[in-house]
Design a protein around this motif. Structure first.
Motif, PDB file in Angstrom:
ATOM      1  N   LEU A   6      -0.609 -11.645  13.306  1.00 46.36           N
ATOM      2  CA  LEU A   6      -0.430 -11.718  11.856  1.00 46.36           C
ATOM      3  C   LEU A   6       0.229 -10.429  11.403  1.00 46.36           C
ATOM      4  O   LEU A   6      -0.208  -9.335  11.790  1.00 46.36           O
ATOM      5  N   THR A   7       1.290 -10.531  10.595  1.00 46.17           N
ATOM      6  CA  THR A   7       2.067  -9.353  10.225  1.00 46.17           C
ATOM      7  C   THR A   7       2.252  -9.256   8.709  1.00 46.17           C
ATOM      8  O   THR A   7       2.102 -10.240   7.982  1.00 46.17           O
ATOM      9  N   GLY A   8       2.588  -8.068   8.271  1.00 47.95           N
ATOM     10  CA  GLY A   8       2.914  -7.843   6.862  1.00 47.95           C
ATOM     11  C   GLY A   8       3.582  -6.491   6.708  1.00 47.95           C
ATOM     12  O   GLY A   8       3.357  -5.581   7.510  1.00 47.95           O
ATOM     13  N   TYR A   9       4.435  -6.353   5.676  1.00 43.38           N
ATOM     14  CA  TYR A   9       5.119  -5.067   5.482  1.00 43.38           C
ATOM     15  C   TYR A   9       5.294  -4.798   3.992  1.00 43.38           C
ATOM     16  O   TYR A   9       5.170  -5.686   3.134  1.00 43.38           O
ATOM     17  N   ALA A  10       5.592  -3.531   3.704  1.00 40.54           N
ATOM     18  CA  ALA A  10       5.913  -3.118   2.337  1.00 40.54           C
ATOM     19  C   ALA A  10       6.849  -1.928   2.424  1.00 40.54           C
ATOM     20  O   ALA A  10       6.732  -1.090   3.321  1.00 40.54           O
ATOM     21  N   SER A  11       7.807  -1.842   1.488  1.00 41.04           N
ATOM     22  CA  SER A  11       8.740  -0.719   1.453  1.00 41.04           C
ATOM     23  C   SER A  11       9.008  -0.364  -0.006  1.00 41.04           C
ATOM     24  O   SER A  11       9.427  -1.214  -0.790  1.00 41.04           O
ATOM     25  N   ARG A  12       8.723   0.884  -0.365  1.00 41.83           N
ATOM     26  CA  ARG A  12       8.892   1.358  -1.740  1.00 41.83           C
ATOM     27  C   ARG A  12       9.952   2.457  -1.790  1.00 41.83           C
ATOM     28  O   ARG A  12       9.991   3.341  -0.931  1.00 41.83           O
ATOM     29  N   THR A  13      10.790   2.375  -2.823  1.00 40.36           N
ATOM     30  CA  THR A  13      11.833   3.396  -3.005  1.00 40.36           C
ATOM     31  C   THR A  13      11.232   4.728  -3.435  1.00 40.36           C
ATOM     32  O   THR A  13      11.710   5.799  -3.060  1.00 40.36           O
ATOM     33  N   GLY A  14      10.195   4.706  -4.259  1.00 40.37           N
ATOM     34  CA  GLY A  14       9.577   5.944  -4.736  1.00 40.37           C
ATOM     35  C   GLY A  14      10.459   6.657  -5.721  1.00 40.37           C
ATOM     36  O   GLY A  14      11.127   6.033  -6.560  1.00 40.37           O
ATOM     37  N   LEU A  15      10.505   7.969  -5.615  1.00 43.19           N
ATOM     38  CA  LEU A  15      11.285   8.779  -6.573  1.00 43.19           C
ATOM     39  C   LEU A  15      12.714   8.995  -6.109  1.00 43.19           C
ATOM     40  O   LEU A  15      13.476   9.699  -6.783  1.00 43.19           O
ATOM     41  N   ARG A  16      13.119   8.404  -5.009  1.00 46.25           N
ATOM     42  CA  ARG A  16      14.490   8.555  -4.518  1.00 46.25           C
ATOM     43  C   ARG A  16      15.425   7.603  -5.255  1.00 46.25           C
ATOM     44  O   ARG A  16      15.003   6.620  -5.860  1.00 46.25           O
ATOM     45  N   GLU A  17      16.737   7.900  -5.187  1.00 40.80           N
ATOM     46  CA  GLU A  17      17.722   7.042  -5.835  1.00 40.80           C
ATOM     47  C   GLU A  17      17.859   5.708  -5.118  1.00 40.80           C
ATOM     48  O   GLU A  17      18.133   4.681  -5.745  1.00 40.80           O
ATOM     49  N   ARG A  18      17.717   5.717  -3.827  1.00 40.99           N
ATOM     50  CA  ARG A  18      17.848   4.482  -3.052  1.00 40.99           C
ATOM     51  C   ARG A  18      16.840   4.516  -1.897  1.00 40.99           C
ATOM     52  O   ARG A  18      16.366   5.584  -1.510  1.00 40.99           O
ATOM     53  N   ASN A  19      16.565   3.364  -1.391  1.00 45.32           N
ATOM     54  CA  ASN A  19      15.618   3.237  -0.280  1.00 45.32           C
ATOM     55  C   ASN A  19      16.384   3.273   1.032  1.00 45.32           C
ATOM     56  O   ASN A  19      17.123   2.344   1.356  1.00 45.32           O
TER      57      ASN A  19
END
Length: 567
Positions: A6-19
């Motif tokens: 079973l898998t899952g992911y997350a990716s956040r840009t945060g305070l940067r201009e781009r991810n």
């Protein structure tokens, strides 16, 4: 059962201009799931321009595509290494040709789950963690300068240098293992305690991987992370039966331990004594500190560390030993952490049959029958698992103080899956216990084990061999076997007949299966088996018969010639 993850992911840009992070996963259908496994990867682009994102995305996408296109015969490590080095060349070439992405590069951490093993490839400062049994272990090492003021400066990355050095690793999978792949935006702002707590809920099925990945990324941002935050979480829910292919692949990765002395430790196991040493293997009696139980540790001799065939044969033996779960065999124990090539099995007090014979032990007919029944049951248990032992003999029969008989040493055993692992079915075993047909290069079969079991029981009673002792490299000639009662008049006639059938020269005249042999032993005098007739010379030794005919014919011709001369 297939591998279930079973898998899952997350990716956040945060305070940067781009991810500039990029994550990806691929889970193929069968048969690719068994041959190639599932693949998960995370990359963190390190260029100050659009090149970082492009390098990260191209690396992950290229790996997910090209890895599954590599030949099935390649080990996982070789396939990952070849693909990543090709990607490295492309990324570096693009960075040199295109001004807008000059200096593009990326970190990468990739994980392959195949069969009952995990494999990882790593370069840079993204990380791979494993949670097992409530303990979080970091499996990767950051490739950064070791000076405090330069710990953010990478020494290795995809696209950074024309010669790419990749860290590879592997280990055995367990059900409920939880893996975390994380960028530095996550792990740099969270404590291992917090990560362990979050992943433990996944292991206990109190949280889903996707929700936990999002929790980790968001928690890092709340803790003050100014970087992109990406996390990929995987939980192993079910494992397939261990694949011989994976076992052979794994044997090539682990180092062989040095020769050990009593008092030394290996992966936490304390060496008590050397049980046996041969040219190829070493056996130690060891103690597990946590439980204080005694175990047997078997490994390759250090002199054979670079012998690929010996490594494969050893892994094959371990794989077979794990499959024979029955009271007639020592049971394999899976260690918590395995950093060397070895395997553990249960320890049992007692002696081998050979040790007892050497010490002068005398076995009555009833004792030999009782032990013989257990030995034949053990052989039958192997045969039901499509395994042929090939080396049944007194030194491989252990008589425990718990009154159990255990069959030892699967070092030359064969199974129905030999073709899968590429193990050559060479003639093996001890000459005096080899079926006569094997000296004519006939393949081993269940009836060769029946023969060896019969000779073992015969030897237990008489200390002789039915056809005499066969020396190594000797080309023996087999006539009629000597009845065991010739040496032991107290042996009942029915047992004599059973043993003669078990050790018959012609496999067609032997018991067809171990079960048939067992029934004959169990029925005993209540339903005795008829005596085996003497095999005609024409069948026993056709060539000898024709030689005799030729000699007689020659003598007759000479006699006729002599009579004619006299006239």
């Amino acid at each position: 059962m297939s591998l279930s993850v079973l898998t899952g992911y997350a990716s956040r840009t945060g305070l940067r201009e781009r991810n500039e992070d990029f994550v990806g996963m691929a889970t193929p259908d069968e048969p690719d799931l068994s041959t190639k496994g599932m693949l998960a990867a995370i990359a963190d682009g390190i260029s100050g321009n659009a090149g970082g994102r492009e390098a990260a995305e191209y690396t992950v996408r290229g790996l997910l595509t090209d890895y599954f296109a590599t030949p099935d015969t390649w080990p996982v490590t070789q396939a990952m290494d070849r693909v990543l080095k090709a990607i490295n060349s492309w990324v570096q070439d693009q960075g040199a040709k295109r001004r807008e992405v000059a200096g593009m590069a990326t970190t990468l951490t990739a994980l392959v789950l195949r069969g009952s093993f995990y494999y990882f490839s790593h370069v840079g400062d993204t990380r791979l963690y494993l949670l097992r049994g409530g303990t979080l272990t970091r499996l990767t090492t950051d490739h950064v300068w070791d000076r405090p003021e330069m710990q953010h400066v990478l020494t290795r990355a995809i696209g950074l240098d024309s010669r790419l050095a990749i860290d590879h690793g592997m280990g055995e999978l367990r059900e409920r293992d939880v893996f975390l792949l994380a960028s530095d935006g996550v792990w740099g702002w969270m404590t291992e305690y917090d990560m362990t707590h979050a992943l433990s809920e996944v292991a206990m099925q109190q949280a889903e991987p996707e929700a936990t990945a999002a929790l980790l990324a968001d928690s890092a941002l709340r803790a003050g992370s100014t970087d992109n935050c990406s996390a990929l979480v995987l939980r192993v829910d079910a494992l397939p039966e261990e694949n011989l292919r994976d076992a052979l692949s794994g044997s090539q990765q682990l180092p062989v331990p040095p020769k050990l002395k009593p008092g030394q430790e290996l992966d936490g196991y304390r060496i008590e004594e050397v049980i046996h040493a041969s040219q190829a293997t070493l056996l130690y009696r060891v103690v597990e500190p946590k439980s204080n139980r005694q175990l047997v540790l078997k490994t390759l001799h250090p002199d054979r560390a670079d012998d690929a065939h010996e490594r494969s044969a050893f892994a094959h033996e371990e794989w077979l030993a794990k499959r024979v779960v029955a009271r007639f065999f020592p049971q394999v124990i899976v260690p918590e952490q395995k950093n060397y090539l070895y395997y553990l099995s249960t320890w049992h007090d007692g002696q081998t049959l050979q040790q007892k014979l050497d010490a002068g032990a005398h076995f009555t007919a009833p004792e030999a029958i009782a032990y013989g029944e257990k030995l034949v049951r053990a052989a039958g248990a192997l045969h039901r698992r499509s395994i042929i032992h090939r080396d049944i003999k007194p030194s491989n029969v252990h008589l425990g103080t718990d009154s159990e008989l255990r069959l030892l040493d699967l070092g030359v055993a064969l199974s129905e899956l030999e073709k899968e692992g590429g193990i050559a079915a060479l003639q093996a075993g001890t000459p005096s216990f080899l079926g006569p047909e094997q000296f004519d290069n006939a393949p081993p079969s269940r009836q060769t084990d029946v023969y060896a079991a019969g000779v073992t029981i015969y030897t237990m009673l008489t200390r002789h061999y039915p056809y005499g002792e066969v020396e190594p490299f000797q080309r023996p000639r087999f006539g009629e076997p000597v009845p065991a009662s010739r040496y032991r008049p107290d042996i009942p006639l029915w047992l004599d007949n059973v043993l003669l059938k078990a050790v018959a020269r012609d496999p067609a005249e032997r018991f067809e299966t171990a079960e048939e042999f067992l029934i004959a032993l169990e029925r005993g005098a209540s339903n005795p088996m008829p005596a085996r007739g003497i095999t005609p010379l024409a069948k026993r030794d056709p060539a000898g018969l024709w030689r005799a005919v030729a000699v007689i014919s020659m003598v007759m011709n000479l006699l006729l010639l002599y009579l004619l001369v006299l006239q």
